[in-house]
Motif scaffolding. Structure first.
Motif, PDB file in Angstrom:
ATOM      1  N   THR A  24      18.647  57.606 -10.421  1.00 18.10           N
ATOM      2  CA  THR A  24      17.489  57.013  -9.579  1.00 18.10           C
ATOM      3  C   THR A  24      18.077  56.740  -8.161  1.00 18.10           C
ATOM      4  O   THR A  24      19.033  56.886  -7.836  1.00 18.10           O
ATOM      5  N   ASN A  25      17.174  56.372  -7.065  1.00 17.44           N
ATOM      6  CA  ASN A  25      17.552  56.297  -5.772  1.00 17.44           C
ATOM      7  C   ASN A  25      18.123  54.592  -5.584  1.00 17.44           C
ATOM      8  O   ASN A  25      18.190  54.213  -4.537  1.00 17.44           O
ATOM      9  N   ILE A  71      23.258  54.140  -8.664  1.00 14.48           N
ATOM     10  CA  ILE A  71      24.043  55.047  -8.051  1.00 14.48           C
ATOM     11  C   ILE A  71      25.508  54.501  -8.097  1.00 14.48           C
ATOM     12  O   ILE A  71      26.548  55.269  -8.409  1.00 14.48           O
TER      13      ILE A  71
END
Length: 86
Positions: free
Chosen positions: A20-21, A26
């Motif tokens: 995901t962002n 991350i």
């Protein structure tokens, strides 16, 4: 799934699955090798990240999370599991 995920408030409570962002996904992905997977609760954001070093490993992470939840596990600040890939 939210096609316009960038429009969600930064403080939204979410269960993050796969790449995901979000910073939680991350940072957790950066710690994994291809066959590793992880499930981690981030108390500072209230989010849970479920991710693997590959698509197959992410499926294992989802299975682990579901088994954890349906076996009576409680989401606490201590929820953190990282597999050592095979």
């Amino acid at each position: 799934y939210n096609k316009n995920a960038g429009e969600l408030p930064a403080e939204a409570l979410e269960i993050l699955v796969g790449d995901t962002n979000r910073p939680e996904s991350i940072s957790l992905k950066a710690e994994l090798r291809e066959d590793d997977y992880a499930v981690k609760y981030f108390p500072e954001s209230g989010r849970i990240a479920i991710i693997g070093g590959s698509d197959e490993a992410t499926l294992k992470a989802v299975s682990y999370f579901l088994e954890f939840c349906f076996s009576g596990g409680e989401i606490e600040s201590t929820l953190s599991f990282v597999s050592a890939g095979q």
